[in-house]
Design a protein around this motif. Sequence first.
Motif, PDB file in Angstrom:
ATOM      1  N   ALA A  51       0.839  -1.208   0.000  1.00 42.76           N
ATOM      2  CA  ALA A  51       0.000   0.000   0.000  1.00 42.76           C
ATOM      3  C   ALA A  51       0.869   1.251   0.000  1.00 42.76           C
ATOM      4  O   ALA A  51       0.556   2.228  -0.684  1.00 42.76           O
ATOM      5  N   THR A  52       1.956   1.228   0.735  1.00 41.83           N
ATOM      6  CA  THR A  52       2.871   2.369   0.757  1.00 41.83           C
ATOM      7  C   THR A  52       3.482   2.583  -0.624  1.00 41.83           C
ATOM      8  O   THR A  52       3.586   3.720  -1.093  1.00 41.83           O
ATOM      9  N   LYS A  53       3.859   1.496  -1.281  1.00 39.60           N
ATOM     10  CA  LYS A  53       4.417   1.592  -2.630  1.00 39.60           C
ATOM     11  C   LYS A  53       3.376   2.183  -3.591  1.00 39.60           C
ATOM     12  O   LYS A  53       3.679   3.073  -4.382  1.00 39.60           O
ATOM     13  N   HIS A  54       2.136   1.701  -3.516  1.00 39.75           N
ATOM     14  CA  HIS A  54       1.078   2.199  -4.395  1.00 39.75           C
ATOM     15  C   HIS A  54       0.769   3.664  -4.103  1.00 39.75           C
ATOM     16  O   HIS A  54       0.524   4.442  -5.025  1.00 39.75           O
ATOM     17  N   LEU A  55       0.782   4.038  -2.836  1.00 35.92           N
ATOM     18  CA  LEU A  55       0.525   5.426  -2.466  1.00 35.92           C
ATOM     19  C   LEU A  55       1.620   6.347  -3.009  1.00 35.92           C
ATOM     20  O   LEU A  55       1.333   7.451  -3.482  1.00 35.92           O
ATOM     21  N   THR A  56       2.855   5.884  -2.986  1.00 38.20           N
ATOM     22  CA  THR A  56       3.958   6.654  -3.561  1.00 38.20           C
ATOM     23  C   THR A  56       3.777   6.814  -5.067  1.00 38.20           C
ATOM     24  O   THR A  56       3.998   7.895  -5.620  1.00 38.20           O
ATOM     25  N   MET A  57       3.338   5.743  -5.728  1.00 34.72           N
ATOM     26  CA  MET A  57       3.083   5.816  -7.170  1.00 34.72           C
ATOM     27  C   MET A  57       1.975   6.821  -7.465  1.00 34.72           C
ATOM     28  O   MET A  57       2.061   7.591  -8.433  1.00 34.72           O
ATOM     29  N   MET A  58       0.924   6.830  -6.632  1.00 33.05           N
ATOM     30  CA  MET A  58      -0.192   7.751  -6.850  1.00 33.05           C
ATOM     31  C   MET A  58       0.220   9.200  -6.620  1.00 33.05           C
ATOM     32  O   MET A  58      -0.334  10.109  -7.232  1.00 33.05           O
ATOM     33  N   ALA A 157       6.109  15.086  -5.905  1.00 34.59           N
ATOM     34  CA  ALA A 157       5.300  14.146  -5.124  1.00 34.59           C
ATOM     35  C   ALA A 157       4.188  14.893  -4.394  1.00 34.59           C
ATOM     36  O   ALA A 157       4.347  16.064  -4.043  1.00 34.59           O
ATOM     37  N   ARG A 158       3.100  14.197  -4.196  1.00 35.78           N
ATOM     38  CA  ARG A 158       1.963  14.708  -3.431  1.00 35.78           C
ATOM     39  C   ARG A 158       1.655  13.743  -2.307  1.00 35.78           C
ATOM     40  O   ARG A 158       1.941  12.557  -2.384  1.00 35.78           O
ATOM     41  N   GLU A 159       1.012  14.283  -1.286  1.00 36.60           N
ATOM     42  CA  GLU A 159       0.530  13.448  -0.191  1.00 36.60           C
ATOM     43  C   GLU A 159      -0.986  13.460  -0.219  1.00 36.60           C
ATOM     44  O   GLU A 159      -1.607  14.426  -0.661  1.00 36.60           O
ATOM     45  N   PHE A 160      -1.582  12.380   0.274  1.00 38.45           N
ATOM     46  CA  PHE A 160      -3.039  12.236   0.264  1.00 38.45           C
ATOM     47  C   PHE A 160      -3.565  12.031   1.670  1.00 38.45           C
ATOM     48  O   PHE A 160      -2.848  11.590   2.565  1.00 38.45           O
ATOM     49  N   ALA A 161      -4.834  12.362   1.840  1.00 37.77           N
ATOM     50  CA  ALA A 161      -5.528  12.130   3.099  1.00 37.77           C
ATOM     51  C   ALA A 161      -6.943  11.667   2.786  1.00 37.77           C
ATOM     52  O   ALA A 161      -7.515  12.041   1.760  1.00 37.77           O
ATOM     53  N   LYS A 162      -7.495  10.864   3.679  1.00 37.70           N
ATOM     54  CA  LYS A 162      -8.864  10.383   3.505  1.00 37.70           C
ATOM     55  C   LYS A 162      -9.813  11.570   3.539  1.00 37.70           C
ATOM     56  O   LYS A 162      -9.722  12.429   4.416  1.00 37.70           O
ATOM     57  N   ASP A 163     -10.706  11.634   2.558  1.00 31.84           N
ATOM     58  CA  ASP A 163     -11.695  12.713   2.487  1.00 31.84           C
ATOM     59  C   ASP A 163     -12.866  12.349   3.393  1.00 31.84           C
ATOM     60  O   ASP A 163     -13.675  11.479   3.061  1.00 31.84           O
ATOM     61  N   GLU A 164     -12.944  12.997   4.541  1.00 34.05           N
ATOM     62  CA  GLU A 164     -13.988  12.693   5.514  1.00 34.05           C
ATOM     63  C   GLU A 164     -15.364  13.155   5.045  1.00 34.05           C
ATOM     64  O   GLU A 164     -16.378  12.719   5.557  1.00 34.05           O
ATOM     65  N   HIS A 165     -15.399  14.056   4.061  1.00 32.15           N
ATOM     66  CA  HIS A 165     -16.676  14.573   3.571  1.00 32.15           C
ATOM     67  C   HIS A 165     -17.336  13.631   2.575  1.00 32.15           C
ATOM     68  O   HIS A 165     -18.529  13.724   2.337  1.00 32.15           O
ATOM     69  N   ALA A 166     -16.560  12.744   1.971  1.00 27.76           N
ATOM     70  CA  ALA A 166     -17.112  11.781   1.007  1.00 27.76           C
ATOM     71  C   ALA A 166     -17.749  10.641   1.778  1.00 27.76           C
ATOM     72  O   ALA A 166     -17.129  10.043   2.654  1.00 27.76           O
ATOM     73  N   SER A 167     -19.004  10.375   1.467  1.00 26.31           N
ATOM     74  CA  SER A 167     -19.698   9.304   2.180  1.00 26.31           C
ATOM     75  C   SER A 167     -19.777   8.065   1.307  1.00 26.31           C
ATOM     76  O   SER A 167     -19.699   8.133   0.089  1.00 26.31           O
ATOM     77  N   GLY A 168     -19.947   6.936   1.968  1.00 28.81           N
ATOM     78  CA  GLY A 168     -20.131   5.689   1.243  1.00 28.81           C
ATOM     79  C   GLY A 168     -18.856   4.888   1.145  1.00 28.81           C
ATOM     80  O   GLY A 168     -17.840   5.183   1.746  1.00 28.81           O
ATOM     81  N   LYS A 169     -18.970   3.848   0.366  1.00 33.50           N
ATOM     82  CA  LYS A 169     -17.864   2.950   0.145  1.00 33.50           C
ATOM     83  C   LYS A 169     -17.612   2.918  -1.323  1.00 33.50           C
ATOM     84  O   LYS A 169     -18.542   2.913  -2.085  1.00 33.50           O
ATOM     85  N   TRP A 173      -9.830   9.323  -1.248  1.00 37.41           N
ATOM     86  CA  TRP A 173      -8.676  10.056  -0.737  1.00 37.41           C
ATOM     87  C   TRP A 173      -8.366  11.181  -1.704  1.00 37.41           C
ATOM     88  O   TRP A 173      -8.422  11.005  -2.913  1.00 37.41           O
ATOM     89  N   THR A 174      -8.040  12.347  -1.168  1.00 35.27           N
ATOM     90  CA  THR A 174      -7.730  13.518  -1.988  1.00 35.27           C
ATOM     91  C   THR A 174      -6.358  14.074  -1.595  1.00 35.27           C
ATOM     92  O   THR A 174      -5.805  13.708  -0.556  1.00 35.27           O
ATOM     93  N   VAL A 175      -5.851  14.967  -2.414  1.00 40.93           N
ATOM     94  CA  VAL A 175      -4.551  15.577  -2.154  1.00 40.93           C
ATOM     95  C   VAL A 175      -4.616  16.348  -0.837  1.00 40.93           C
ATOM     96  O   VAL A 175      -5.563  17.111  -0.600  1.00 40.93           O
ATOM     97  N   ARG A 176      -3.624  16.120  -0.002  1.00 41.19           N
ATOM     98  CA  ARG A 176      -3.547  16.818   1.286  1.00 41.19           C
ATOM     99  C   ARG A 176      -3.134  18.256   1.032  1.00 41.19           C
ATOM    100  O   ARG A 176      -2.139  18.530   0.361  1.00 41.19           O
TER     101      ARG A 176
END
Length: 178
Positions: A51-58, A157-169, A173-176
Motif C-alpha cells: 500500500a505504501t508503494k502504491h501510495l507513492t506511485m499515486m 510528489a503529493r501526499e493524500f488524506a482520507k476525504d472525511e466529507h465523502a460518504s459511502g464505500k 482520498w484527496t490531495v492533502r
Amino acid sequence: MFAKLIVVLLVIIVGSFLWYFMKSKVSAAHQQVRDRAIDGNFGRAITAGPATKHLTMMGRTLTLGADPTRAGELISHIATSDDRVTDIHPEQGAIVIQIDGSYPRVRAQLMPDRTVIGVEAMTWEMGFPQGAAVWDRIATAISQAATHQGIPVGEGAREFAKDEHASGKPEVWTVRVP
C-alpha cells in the motif's frame, strides 16, 4: 432409454441447486475471512508495504516545461492510448482524466509557462489505493514522450488524506492541502 434421460436430467438439476448453495456458502465464508484479515492487524501488516508503494506511485507528479497547447495535446494523446482511461475532458485551464470510470482522477493544470499533472483523488479499497499501476504507466509514457520531444520534465510528489466529507464505500482520498 427415456427413463435414463430423466434420471440424468434430475441429477443435473439437483446438482446445479447443490452447487449454487454450496458456492454461495463458500463465497460468504471467504468474504468474512477476507474482512477479518483486512480489519485485523494481520491484514494491515500484509498490505502495509504494498500500500505504501502504491501510495507513492499515486503521489507522483510531472511538470512539463511547454506551452499549454503542446502539453495538453501530448497528455491527451498518451491518456487516450491507455485502455483503462475512460474519460478525458477539458475544464477551465485544465484537462481532467478519469481512470476506470471515476477514480483515480488525474488533473493537468495548464499554465502559461508549465503544466503540472498528477492524481487529485483516488479510491482506497481492499487495503490499497486503486489504479496506481495505471497512473504510473501513464505518467511514465508522458515523461518519455515529452523527453523524446525535447520538453523538459520535472518530477514531484503529493501526499493524500482520507476525504472525511465523502460518504459511502469505497473510501475517497484527496490531495492533502498543507
